[in-house]
Motif scaffolding. Structure first.
Motif, PDB file in Angstrom:
ATOM      1  N   LEU A 149      38.318  26.994  88.414  1.00 58.23           N
ATOM      2  CA  LEU A 149      38.777  26.529  89.725  1.00 58.23           C
ATOM      3  C   LEU A 149      40.154  25.864  89.668  1.00 58.23           C
ATOM      4  O   LEU A 149      40.912  25.923  90.633  1.00 58.23           O
ATOM      5  N   LEU A 150      40.484  25.238  88.547  1.00 59.86           N
ATOM      6  CA  LEU A 150      41.768  24.540  88.461  1.00 59.86           C
ATOM      7  C   LEU A 150      42.933  25.492  88.713  1.00 59.86           C
ATOM      8  O   LEU A 150      43.899  25.141  89.395  1.00 59.86           O
ATOM      9  N   ALA A 151      42.831  26.709  88.203  1.00 62.04           N
ATOM     10  CA  ALA A 151      43.915  27.678  88.356  1.00 62.04           C
ATOM     11  C   ALA A 151      44.018  28.194  89.790  1.00 62.04           C
ATOM     12  O   ALA A 151      45.006  28.851  90.135  1.00 62.04           O
ATOM     13  N   GLY A 157      49.966  21.476  83.814  1.00 60.05           N
ATOM     14  CA  GLY A 157      50.713  22.719  83.963  1.00 60.05           C
ATOM     15  C   GLY A 157      49.938  23.765  84.741  1.00 60.05           C
ATOM     16  O   GLY A 157      50.505  24.497  85.573  1.00 60.05           O
ATOM     17  N   THR A 158      48.631  23.853  84.490  1.00 55.09           N
ATOM     18  CA  THR A 158      47.796  24.798  85.228  1.00 55.09           C
ATOM     19  C   THR A 158      47.755  24.451  86.710  1.00 55.09           C
ATOM     20  O   THR A 158      47.841  25.326  87.581  1.00 55.09           O
ATOM     21  N   HIS A 197      48.762  13.328 100.814  1.00 57.89           N
ATOM     22  CA  HIS A 197      47.661  13.326  99.855  1.00 57.89           C
ATOM     23  C   HIS A 197      48.184  13.148  98.436  1.00 57.89           C
ATOM     24  O   HIS A 197      49.211  13.732  98.063  1.00 57.89           O
ATOM     25  N   VAL A 198      47.466  12.346  97.680  1.00 56.91           N
ATOM     26  CA  VAL A 198      47.750  12.141  96.265  1.00 56.91           C
ATOM     27  C   VAL A 198      46.592  12.745  95.487  1.00 56.91           C
ATOM     28  O   VAL A 198      45.417  12.514  95.818  1.00 56.91           O
ATOM     29  N   VAL A 199      46.914  13.516  94.460  1.00 54.18           N
ATOM     30  CA  VAL A 199      45.898  14.213  93.673  1.00 54.18           C
ATOM     31  C   VAL A 199      45.660  13.445  92.369  1.00 54.18           C
ATOM     32  O   VAL A 199      46.601  13.219  91.601  1.00 54.18           O
ATOM     33  N   ALA A 200      44.421  13.060  92.133  1.00 47.15           N
ATOM     34  CA  ALA A 200      44.052  12.396  90.884  1.00 47.15           C
ATOM     35  C   ALA A 200      43.557  13.450  89.908  1.00 47.15           C
ATOM     36  O   ALA A 200      42.500  14.058  90.117  1.00 47.15           O
ATOM     37  N   LEU A 201      44.307  13.692  88.852  1.00 46.56           N
ATOM     38  CA  LEU A 201      43.954  14.666  87.823  1.00 46.56           C
ATOM     39  C   LEU A 201      43.666  13.916  86.533  1.00 46.56           C
ATOM     40  O   LEU A 201      44.578  13.385  85.901  1.00 46.56           O
ATOM     41  N   GLY A 202      42.415  13.827  86.157  1.00 48.98           N
ATOM     42  CA  GLY A 202      42.061  13.103  84.942  1.00 48.98           C
ATOM     43  C   GLY A 202      40.626  12.631  84.988  1.00 48.98           C
ATOM     44  O   GLY A 202      39.808  13.125  85.769  1.00 48.98           O
ATOM     45  N   GLY A 203      40.340  11.645  84.173  1.00 48.50           N
ATOM     46  CA  GLY A 203      38.990  11.110  84.111  1.00 48.50           C
ATOM     47  C   GLY A 203      38.755   9.989  85.107  1.00 48.50           C
ATOM     48  O   GLY A 203      39.517   9.821  86.078  1.00 48.50           O
ATOM     49  N   VAL A 226      37.451  22.956  82.050  1.00 47.85           N
ATOM     50  CA  VAL A 226      38.376  21.976  81.464  1.00 47.85           C
ATOM     51  C   VAL A 226      37.691  21.131  80.400  1.00 47.85           C
ATOM     52  O   VAL A 226      38.353  20.498  79.577  1.00 47.85           O
ATOM     53  N   LEU A 227      36.363  21.140  80.404  1.00 41.75           N
ATOM     54  CA  LEU A 227      35.633  20.357  79.406  1.00 41.75           C
ATOM     55  C   LEU A 227      35.780  20.942  78.008  1.00 41.75           C
ATOM     56  O   LEU A 227      35.475  20.268  77.021  1.00 41.75           O
TER      57      LEU A 227
END
Length: 366
Positions: free
Chosen positions: A21-23, A51-52, A98-104, A169-170
């Motif tokens: 889904l990330l791509a 990057g993805t 909107h701000v996108v939180a990418l991470g844990g 991504v895991l």
């Protein structure tokens, strides 16, 4: 794709779960962000995934900027919050953006809180990259930072607009981080779903080894369970949502003693906390010793701590109880504890005396 809706009236949103889904994140975000640019906030550990995501946004014609913050619990601080809000303002983020939180979970909590207070509330999107954040912290709108006195003591309820979960991504996650996230998966079985706990006993090893079907099933089940509870009690006013804190009262005290560091990951603390909650329940006649032993055995089989000794924390019991006194759930001098009548039978108990807890954790072998 599996889609779970968090039903909160006009604040309802979807959690989409699909490998790869990330791509394709740009396709999912385009109807939400419209023609406005977004800001991606990521931590240093997920630069490869950044990057993805940016490629996916480019493909959808979504303009973007990026902010990369240090990884780790230390970023859930006033200093990092100030840095983040200053940078968002410098980028011209508007209230409708909107701000996108990418991470844990750290990035999700931090970005969620920053957007809750920036211009009195901006939109944000969760793209969790750890198992723990995928099954727990990215859903439900709890945001915040830590204080010297304890974990998550400064924050707000602020729901995301959408949550995008890509189990693939895991594959890049260290095994220790996967185990820590698995603790939050098992928690849903311990709360009110004995059948799911049994599924974990049978399939947990496969999930931890990276089996894609087990992974997707566990994530979808956990998200659906949390969405149901959040939909019933968004602001933790009825006590229903408090059940999600199973293991956290003991666990947060262990984390505080570890200085909120990688010495003890949050999921590891939750596992130890659940083990202690069941052991305390058994020791005080609330549940059977067999159920407590079964929970402890599954933590050990999964490579997770089952109690105080296994967590590596050697603080005096009185100091751990002092950490508990700063718990945000403390009310009128009483700290509610999540205890159990058995596996799948967790309940909120407001009758527990902290001196009884201190005596319990001081016993040999805890």
């Amino acid at each position: 794709m599996t889609t779970v809706t968090v039903a909160l009236g006009d604040r309802s949103y979807d959690v989409r779960i699909e490998p790869g889904l990330l791509a394709r994140a740009g396709e999912a975000l385009a109807p939400i962000v419209g023609t406005r640019p977004v800001v991606i906030v990521a931590d240093a550990n997920v630069v490869a995934h950044l990057g993805t995501l940016t490629a996916a946004l480019d493909a959808a014609g979504i303009r973007h900027a990026e902010i990369v913050l240090p990884a780790g619990e230390g970023s859930k601080s006033w200093a990092t919050l100030e840095r983040l809000t200053d940078e968002l303002l410098a980028l011209g983020v508007e209230r409708g953006d909107h701000v996108v939180a990418l991470g844990g979970g750290v990035i999700g909590d931090l970005v969620g809180f920053a957007t809750a207070i920036l211009k009195r509330g901006c939109g944000f999107v969760q793209i969790p990259t750890t198992l723990l954040s995928q099954v727990d912290s990215s859903v439900g709108g709890k945001t915040g930072i830590n204080a010297r006195a304890g974990k998550n003591l400064i924050g707000a309820f602020h729901q995301p607009k959408i949550v995008l979960i890509d189990p693939d991504v895991l594959d890049t996650l260290p095994a220790r981080q996967v185990r820590a996230g698995y603790a939050e998966v098992v928690k849903y079985g311990l709360i009110d779903d004995a059948g799911f706990f049994a599924w974990c006993e049978a399939n947990g090893a496969a999930l931890l080894a990276g089996d894609p079907d087990a992974r997707v099933h566990a994530i979808a089940h956990a998200v659906a369970a949390k969405a149901r509870i959040v939909g019933e009690d968004e602001f933790e006013t009825t006590g229903r949502r408090a059940l999600l804190n199973l293991g956290h009262t003991f666990g947060h005290a262990l984390e505080a003693e570890a200085g909120f560091s990688d010495r003890l990951l949050h999921g590891e603390a939750v596992a130890a906390g659940c083990g202690l909650a069941f052991a305390f329940s058994a020791a005080t006649g609330r549940c059977s010793a067999d159920d407590a032993a079964r929970v402890a055995a599954h933590w050990r089989d999964s490579g997770l701590p089952d109690g105080l000794a296994a967590s590596g924390i050697t603080a005096p019991p009185a100091r751990l109880v002092e950490h508990m006194r700063h718990d945000k759930k403390m009310a009128a001098g009483t700290l509610p504890f999540l205890l159990a009548h058995g596996i799948g039978r967790t309940y909120l108990d407001k009758t527990v005396a902290l001196d009884q807890v201190e005596a319990f954790i001081g016993e040999p072998g805890r």
